[in-house]
Design a protein around this motif. Sequence first.
Motif, PDB file in Angstrom:
ATOM      1  N   MET A   1       0.851  -1.204   0.000  1.00 13.31           N
ATOM      2  CA  MET A   1       0.000   0.000   0.000  1.00 13.31           C
ATOM      3  C   MET A   1       0.880   1.245   0.000  1.00 13.31           C
ATOM      4  SD  MET A   1      -3.067   0.975   2.625  1.00 13.31           S
ATOM      5  CE  MET A   1      -4.127   2.369   2.279  1.00 13.31           C
ATOM      6  N   SER A   2       0.537   2.210  -0.863  1.00 14.18           N
ATOM      7  CA  SER A   2       1.334   3.424  -0.978  1.00 14.18           C
ATOM      8  C   SER A   2       1.197   4.299   0.262  1.00 14.18           C
ATOM      9  CB  SER A   2       0.878   4.210  -2.210  1.00 14.18           C
ATOM     10  OG  SER A   2       1.474   5.477  -2.225  1.00 14.18           O
ATOM     11  N   SER A   3       2.330   4.895   0.673  1.00 12.94           N
ATOM     12  CA  SER A   3       2.289   5.775   1.833  1.00 12.94           C
ATOM     13  C   SER A   3       1.878   7.200   1.465  1.00 12.94           C
ATOM     14  CB  SER A   3       3.657   5.791   2.525  1.00 12.94           C
ATOM     15  OG  SER A   3       4.677   6.084   1.599  1.00 12.94           O
ATOM     16  N   HIS A   4       1.978   7.540   0.170  1.00 12.05           N
ATOM     17  CA  HIS A   4       1.575   8.883  -0.290  1.00 12.05           C
ATOM     18  C   HIS A   4       0.773   8.736  -1.587  1.00 12.05           C
ATOM     19  CE1 HIS A   4       4.376  10.337   2.703  1.00 12.05           C
ATOM     20  NE2 HIS A   4       5.363   9.689   2.112  1.00 12.05           N
ATOM     21  N   PRO A   5      -0.448   8.181  -1.508  1.00  5.08           N
ATOM     22  CA  PRO A   5      -1.211   7.882  -2.727  1.00  5.08           C
ATOM     23  C   PRO A   5      -1.546   9.101  -3.575  1.00  5.08           C
ATOM     24  CG  PRO A   5      -2.579   7.636  -0.751  1.00  5.08           C
ATOM     25  CD  PRO A   5      -1.180   7.792  -0.289  1.00  5.08           C
ATOM     26  N   LYS A   6      -1.822  10.252  -2.930  1.00  7.62           N
ATOM     27  CA  LYS A   6      -2.183  11.443  -3.712  1.00  7.62           C
ATOM     28  C   LYS A   6      -1.010  11.937  -4.548  1.00  7.62           C
ATOM     29  CE  LYS A   6      -4.989  14.622  -2.508  1.00  7.62           C
ATOM     30  NZ  LYS A   6      -5.564  15.820  -1.832  1.00  7.62           N
ATOM     31  N   VAL A   7       0.209  11.772  -4.038  1.00  6.02           N
ATOM     32  CA  VAL A   7       1.395  12.144  -4.818  1.00  6.02           C
ATOM     33  C   VAL A   7       1.473  11.259  -6.058  1.00  6.02           C
ATOM     34  CG1 VAL A   7       3.911  12.260  -4.820  1.00  6.02           C
ATOM     35  CG2 VAL A   7       2.642  12.962  -2.784  1.00  6.02           C
ATOM     36  N   GLY A   8       1.223   9.971  -5.876  1.00  4.80           N
ATOM     37  CA  GLY A   8       1.244   9.047  -7.010  1.00  4.80           C
ATOM     38  C   GLY A   8       0.208   9.387  -8.066  1.00  4.80           C
TER      39      GLY A   8
ATOM     40  N   VAL B   1      12.517  14.061  -1.657  1.00  4.06           N
ATOM     41  CA  VAL B   1      12.977  12.714  -2.008  1.00  4.06           C
ATOM     42  C   VAL B   1      12.091  11.658  -1.351  1.00  4.06           C
ATOM     43  CG1 VAL B   1      14.848  11.042  -1.725  1.00  4.06           C
ATOM     44  CG2 VAL B   1      15.363  13.364  -2.492  1.00  4.06           C
ATOM     45  N   GLU B   2      11.717  11.878  -0.079  1.00  3.90           N
ATOM     46  CA  GLU B   2      10.858  10.921   0.631  1.00  3.90           C
ATOM     47  C   GLU B   2       9.510  10.767  -0.063  1.00  3.90           C
ATOM     48  OE1 GLU B   2       8.226  10.634   4.728  1.00  3.90           O
ATOM     49  OE2 GLU B   2       9.893  12.037   4.670  1.00  3.90           O
ATOM     50  N   TYR B   3       8.893  11.898  -0.443  1.00  8.33           N
ATOM     51  CA  TYR B   3       7.562  11.831  -1.043  1.00  8.33           C
ATOM     52  C   TYR B   3       7.585  11.271  -2.460  1.00  8.33           C
ATOM     53  CZ  TYR B   3       6.317  14.800   2.925  1.00  8.33           C
ATOM     54  OH  TYR B   3       6.139  15.303   4.192  1.00  8.33           O
ATOM     55  N   LEU B   4       8.726  11.429  -3.152  1.00  6.41           N
ATOM     56  CA  LEU B   4       8.815  10.975  -4.543  1.00  6.41           C
ATOM     57  C   LEU B   4       9.370   9.564  -4.686  1.00  6.41           C
ATOM     58  CD1 LEU B   4      10.288  14.152  -6.308  1.00  6.41           C
ATOM     59  CD2 LEU B   4       7.941  13.323  -6.475  1.00  6.41           C
ATOM     60  N   GLN B   5      10.097   9.098  -3.676  1.00  5.67           N
ATOM     61  CA  GLN B   5      10.943   7.920  -3.829  1.00  5.67           C
ATOM     62  C   GLN B   5      10.226   6.679  -4.343  1.00  5.67           C
ATOM     63  OE1 GLN B   5      13.488   7.158  -0.409  1.00  5.67           O
ATOM     64  NE2 GLN B   5      15.183   7.152  -1.845  1.00  5.67           N
ATOM     65  N   GLU B   6       9.039   6.383  -3.804  1.00  7.22           N
ATOM     66  CA  GLU B   6       8.375   5.150  -4.228  1.00  7.22           C
ATOM     67  C   GLU B   6       7.822   5.243  -5.652  1.00  7.22           C
ATOM     68  OE1 GLU B   6       4.464   4.273  -2.283  1.00  7.22           O
ATOM     69  OE2 GLU B   6       4.983   6.026  -1.076  1.00  7.22           O
ATOM     70  N   TRP B   7       7.844   6.466  -6.220  1.00  5.75           N
ATOM     71  CA  TRP B   7       7.366   6.653  -7.586  1.00  5.75           C
ATOM     72  C   TRP B   7       8.535   6.760  -8.567  1.00  5.75           C
ATOM     73  CZ3 TRP B   7       2.675   5.340  -6.773  1.00  5.75           C
ATOM     74  CH2 TRP B   7       2.039   5.714  -5.590  1.00  5.75           C
ATOM     75  N   ASN B   8       9.744   6.505  -8.073  1.00  3.81           N
ATOM     76  CA  ASN B   8      10.945   6.443  -8.912  1.00  3.81           C
ATOM     77  C   ASN B   8      11.149   7.688  -9.785  1.00  3.81           C
ATOM     78  OD1 ASN B   8      11.662   3.810  -8.040  1.00  3.81           O
ATOM     79  ND2 ASN B   8      10.100   2.965  -9.404  1.00  3.81           N
ATOM     80  N   PRO B   9      11.467   8.831  -9.183  1.00 10.48           N
ATOM     81  CA  PRO B   9      11.792  10.013  -9.997  1.00 10.48           C
ATOM     82  C   PRO B   9      12.988   9.707 -10.886  1.00 10.48           C
ATOM     83  CG  PRO B   9      12.516  10.311  -7.726  1.00 10.48           C
ATOM     84  CD  PRO B   9      11.684   9.064  -7.746  1.00 10.48           C
ATOM     85  N   ASP B  10      13.051  10.363 -12.035  1.00  8.36           N
ATOM     86  CA  ASP B  10      14.116  10.055 -12.997  1.00  8.36           C
ATOM     87  C   ASP B  10      15.499  10.343 -12.436  1.00  8.36           C
ATOM     88  OD1 ASP B  10      12.840   9.394 -15.818  1.00  8.36           O
ATOM     89  OD2 ASP B  10      11.575  10.859 -14.810  1.00  8.36           O
ATOM     90  N   GLY B  11      15.618  11.419 -11.644  1.00  6.74           N
ATOM     91  CA  GLY B  11      16.922  11.721 -11.062  1.00  6.74           C
ATOM     92  C   GLY B  11      17.160  13.208 -10.931  1.00  6.74           C
TER      93      GLY B  11
END
Length: 295
Positions: free
Chosen positions: A1-8, A146-156
């Motif tokens: 389960m995503s910890s930040h679903p709205k960000v996703g 970085v924490e809010y984006l990490q599970e969505w794999n930002p390009d870099g």
Amino acid sequence: MSSHPKVGERLASIKHVVLVLSGKGGVGKSSCTVQLALSLVNQGHRVGVLDIDLCGPSIPRMLGVESHQIHQASSGWVPVYADPDKRLSCMSIAFLLPSRDSSVVWRGPKKNAMIKLFLSDVYWGELDYLLIDTPPGTSDEHLAVVEYLQEWNPDGAVIITTPQAVALADVKKEINFCEKVGLPILGLVENMSGFVCPHCAECTNVFSTGGGEGLAKHMEISFLGRAPIDPNLVMLLEQEDKTLVPNVNEPKENEDEREKTASIVETYQRCELSKIFSVIAKHLEEKLDEKATAS
């Protein structure tokens, strides 16, 4: 389960998320972010710029949208557009402050909450690129994004430096930060690599040159290119009317006679630096293509 679903949910309609970082202040990180955005728009992309430099937001002023207001829609906050075609959008805390001189005096938790709000509540729509302009250093804002984006794999990240040793030392720390948090480094840009004379167009190495390229080689990261200081770019980013083509050799009293364009996107193309950043943007695209192929 995503910890930040709205960000996703917000990131689902964005092809590439790229952070612009530098361990050193004053290296022109925000101006590089703006130029990357303008170059990508000129190459046919839809681009959003998220300014998370909460204590020193400068992106709206550089894009000429500082006086605009953001609006709340049923889908979320609507970003401010910098061009008539709505291909370049921007979100910043500057739109929420009462005046340009208002300071933001916040501790870490409130900064983190604001960044999360930007990532989860702004309705960007379909974007090819979201560029995130960050403050200098490796502190609260960087850890939060970085924490809010990490599970969505930002390009870099794209790292910005100037050529002199004092800047390079701090930029090494930023590179180390990226390695520690698992943020891929897409490449490094050496900014302020020389000064272009507005009269003869000769480039003088005021701060030396080659330091950024040498650091990239030493740290085994891609070198995206170098850009000099151009007085006409400075003029464009500081003037209120972004449709006026900048010319530092033109007397101020002749401003009414200066050429005008439709928007900052077109005006920027008249600056010599646009040719350099067009190449840098293409190198960034190539790096992203390589990354996609490898994965």
